[in-house]
Write an enzyme that holds these catalytic residues in place. Structure first.
Site, PDB file in Angstrom:
ATOM      1  N   CYS A   1     -32.537  65.610 -14.502  1.00  0.00           N
ATOM      2  CA  CYS A   1     -31.242  65.104 -14.964  1.00  0.00           C
ATOM      3  C   CYS A   1     -30.564  64.306 -13.855  1.00  0.00           C
ATOM      4  O   CYS A   1     -29.987  63.240 -14.095  1.00  0.00           O
ATOM      5  CB  CYS A   1     -30.337  66.254 -15.383  1.00  0.00           C
ATOM      6  SG  CYS A   1     -31.014  67.309 -16.679  1.00  0.00           S
TER       7      CYS A   1
ATOM      8  N   ASP B   1     -18.569  60.765  26.381  1.00  0.00           N
ATOM      9  CA  ASP B   1     -17.568  59.882  26.967  1.00  0.00           C
ATOM     10  C   ASP B   1     -16.739  60.708  27.958  1.00  0.00           C
ATOM     11  O   ASP B   1     -16.691  61.940  27.853  1.00  0.00           O
ATOM     12  CB  ASP B   1     -16.690  59.315  25.848  1.00  0.00           C
ATOM     13  CG  ASP B   1     -15.482  58.577  26.383  1.00  0.00           C
ATOM     14  OD1 ASP B   1     -15.675  57.692  27.233  1.00  0.00           O
ATOM     15  OD2 ASP B   1     -14.357  58.896  25.964  1.00  0.00           O
TER      16      ASP B   1
ATOM     17  N   ASP C   1     -15.362  53.532  22.021  1.00  0.00           N
ATOM     18  CA  ASP C   1     -16.579  54.328  21.798  1.00  0.00           C
ATOM     19  C   ASP C   1     -17.217  54.032  20.442  1.00  0.00           C
ATOM     20  O   ASP C   1     -18.344  54.452  20.189  1.00  0.00           O
ATOM     21  CB  ASP C   1     -16.258  55.831  21.867  1.00  0.00           C
ATOM     22  CG  ASP C   1     -15.745  56.251  23.236  1.00  0.00           C
ATOM     23  OD1 ASP C   1     -16.302  55.774  24.235  1.00  0.00           O
ATOM     24  OD2 ASP C   1     -14.785  57.041  23.288  1.00  0.00           O
TER      25      ASP C   1
END
Length: 744
Positions: A23, A440, A643
């Site tokens: 389905c 970072d 970033d």
């Protein structure tokens, strides 16, 4: 009038009528065929589809028509009352299913008992009914089971048959329909089958038992699937229905949907905050655990942000509404989790390929089984028919269809409850394979804003007097270091004086006059220009510089007063997180645009040895690609706009919820509370979810591989096959629910 979609072109819609993986594929195929639809994913566990489309070319009505043509029903788009609507739909569906099951069970029990006892002489001596009369009674009892309780299977079969397709309903409807039709003819017109009158060859008990057992499975499955989506319902239930708005000095309760951005809203202790906003007056603590996963209450004072759905603990505040409706953080979280639950993990690809051919293959195998037993096998027509029915009933594409989405739904819900928002199932699967994490520096490893770390005083000055002296001239400066000095001075006893004069010297520092005395604050070059001797504290200052701190010399009337060191302090959890990741065998690196000296000083405190410093935003993405080229599976963790390219390039991008919206948009995973320790939690949860998915797929495949041949060889009766089929689906969903016991 046609109902058009929103401008963003992405909708999550309920789908009714789905029962198995076949389905799902059929609904997806129907939606993708609509011109203007770029993406459509369907989740059997949540019974929803997420469609991305061009709203100028496609309307919701057109999508609904496409799904209807495939034999299913597409519901209305999710509204602000989605929680109530979903709850009402679930209750209505469950009531209907419960009634159908009750009727089926009430009639099936006597059918089974009569069928069993009719084989004994005691039955005929006591009841005084012949086999023809007994079979007519069984027909009368069984007919409502198929026509009422089993009508959902026959309706589904007819809907797919009209389009030349097949699904789970096909297997159940054909199996029980053939058993009932054969038994009815054998009872009422036995000569048509070459049977003697009252011969007793009837399988009404088989047809009734199959319907009842499968309904039992559907009932248990519905309850289990409901629990799998608990996280979304809890999130939807967080927003209160009313808000206390102050307009024209009058305070009144209004529906939360009537709150507009800019309104002033009052919140009392113990109440939920209705919409996002910024505190204007008052102070309190707020429980943000359902949004961020952070268990400790967060202090809120004027200027602080409030998130709708969180709980005001012990103070009364008024705030200005900044985001309402679908623009609130809570609404965005719900959309993100719903979208993720609708997405597919790569591991599901195999199940999808098998599901696409599963039902037709089972039907073909059942037909082959019938003829092999009946013709070369020499079995009777009825014996061959029983084996035909058993093969149809034992096959279970339901388990295949539920194996992945139920685990993904539960896993993503658990992640959301711990403040981890995972954008899609691919991100959930891939994070477990990460072997390199790039962090970072600013705002990720560190707090993200400068703060005073050290204060060195010359003779005649104290720490507090030096800070107040420097803050008097720095309060006029717009430099970030000035903010750090002023913030620290505010915590000291005493008052920050207003300068009589002020001058900012680019690249040097600031000077001014405070209470008639000359004050200078800046770097060594400024001290030299002011003819200030700094030799007494030069060595200590250079040591602090070597630690990555920025030094601010302060002079009063031409004499050195002291040195203030300012730095972006490392977060308390950073070093522990790095050590934990290293213990897991993950390489941890730092990537920053800051200078080498400062970067290495911060990295040293965090326990990171590999540092990539002085890298521009575009260069960050290049560094990630270089690691990937070396065979690394890389996760990038950051919080800033700079970033975003690296987050999008990495195999898994992880953004901090305390950072920028652009970073979160580019990432696969968002840590809402900004705590790096939840990275390890996300990795563990990913591993647990993938383990559950593999278990589900293994048992779903093994079940069919073992059970279908057993039925084909006549070793399983249809009734046993129906019970096993129902339990296989329930077992898959129940196994997925084990993730709810996940402990961080």
């Amino acid at each position: 009038m046609e109902e058009s979609g929103p401008s963003r072109g992405t909708l999550t819609l309920p789908v009714q009528g789905m029962t198995c993986a076949s389905c799902v594929l059929r609904v997806e195929k129907a939606l993708k065929k609509v011109e203007g639809v770029s993406l459509a994913t369907v989740n059997l566990a949540t019974e929803q589809t997420t469609v991305t489309f061009d709203p100028l070319r496609v309307s919701v009505d057109r999508l609904r028509e496409a799904v209807a043509d495939a034999g299913y029903t597409l519901g209305r788009p999710v509204t602000e009352n989605a929680a109530e609507e979903g709850e009402e739909h679930y209750r209505t569906s469950l009531r209907r299913l419960t009634l159908e099951l009750a009727v089926s069970a009430a009639l099936t029990l006597p059918v089974i008992l009569i069928s069993m006892f009719s084989m004994s002489s005691w039955y005929h001596a006591t009841v005084h009914l012949g086999m023809t009369e007994t079979n007519i009674l069984l027909l009368i009892l069984t007919a409502p089971v198929l026509l009422y309780s089993g009508r959902r299977f026959f309706a589904g079969f007819w809907a797919t048959a009209k389009h030349g397709t097949a699904d789970m309903n096909t297997l159940v409807a054909v199996g029980t329909g053939v058993a009932f039709a054969y038994s009815a003819v054998a009872t009422l017109l036995p000569s048509w089958l070459g049977l003697p009158a009252g011969g007793g060859d009837a399988y009404f008990d088989t047809a009734a038992t199959i319907i009842t057992l499968i309904l039992v499975g559907r009932f248990l499955e519905a309850r289990a699937k409901r629990r799998a989506s608990d996280a979304i319902r809890r999130l939807l239930g967080l927003q209160p229905r009313t808000a206390r708005v102050i307009r024209g000095g009058v305070e009144s309760d209004v529906p939360v949907g009537d709150v507009a951005a800019g309104d002033t809203v009052a919140v009392r202790p113990g109440e939920r905050i209705p919409v996002d906003g910024t505190v204007e007056s008052g102070s309190t603590t707020v429980d943000e655990s359902m949004v961020t996963g952070e268990s400790l209450p967060v202090e809120k004072v004027p200027g602080n942000r409030l998130v709708g759905g969180t709980v005001n603990r012990n103070g009364s505040v008024t705030f200005r509404a900044t985001a309402v409706g679908e623009h609130t953080v809570l609404a965005q979280i719900v959309r993100l989790v719903e979208g993720a639950q609708a997405s597919k993990a790569p591991v599901q690809a195999l199940a999808d390929r098998i599901a696409s051919v599963f039902v037709p293959s089972v039907i073909a195998l059942a037909i082959i089984t019938f003829f092999l037993w009946w013709l070369p096998g020499g079995a009777t027509f009825t014996h061959a028919l029983v084996n035909f029915i058993a093969v149809l009933i034992i096959a279970c594409p339901c388990a295949l269809g539920l194996a992945t989405p139920t685990a993904v739904t539960v896993g993503l819900g658990v992640a959301a409850s711990h403040g981890i928002l995972i954008r899609n199932a691919t991100g959930l699967e891939k994070v477990r394979a990460v072997n390199t994490i790039v962090l970072d520096k600013t705002g990720t490893l560190t707090e993200g804003k400068p703060a005073v770390t050290d204060v060195l005083t010359a003779a005649g000055h104290t720490r507090d007097s030096l800070l107040l002296l420097a803050a008097a001239v720095e309060r006029r400066s717009e430099h970030p270091l000035a903010d750090a000095v002023v913030e620290s001075a505010r915590k000291s006893p005493g008052q920050i004086l207003e300068p009589d004069s002020f001058r900012s010297l680019t690249g040097l520092g600031v000077t001014g006059t405070v209470s008639g005395r000359r004050v200078a604050a800046g770097n060594p070059a400024l001290m030299e220009a002011e003819r200030v001797d700094i030799s007494a504290l030069r060595a200590a200052a250079e040591r602090l510089t070597g630690e990555g701190k920025t030094i601010l010399y302060v002079a009063l009337d031409g004499a050195l007063a002291g040195v203030i060191a300012v730095a972006d302090r490392i977060k308390p959890t950073s070093a522990a997180v790095v050590a934990d990741l290293a213990r897991r065998g993950i390489d941890v690196m730092m990537l920053t645009g800051d200078n080498e000296e400062t970067a290495r000083a911060v990295a040293s405190k965090a326990g990171i040895s590999r540092v990539m410093a002085g890298v521009l935003p575009a260069g960050k993405a290049e560094k990630i690609r270089a690691l990937q080229a070396g065979g690394k599976i890389v996760a990038m963790v950051g919080d800033g706009v700079n970033d975003a390219p690296a987050l999008a390039t990495a195999d898994v991008g992880i953004a901090l919820g305390t950072g920028t919206d652009i970073a979160m948009e580019a990432a696969d995973i968002t840590l809402m509370n900004g705590d790096l320790s939840t990275i390890a939690l996300a990795i563990r949860l990913s591993g647990g979810t993938l383990s559950i998915i593999r278990q589900n797929l293994f048992w779903a495949f093994i079940y069919n591989i073992v059970a279908i041949p057993l039925a084909a060889f006549g070793l399983l009766t249809p009734a046993v096959a129906a019970g096993a089929m129902a339990l296989s689906s329930v077992s898959v969903v129940t196994n997925s629910l084990r993730l709810r016991r996940f402990v961080p």
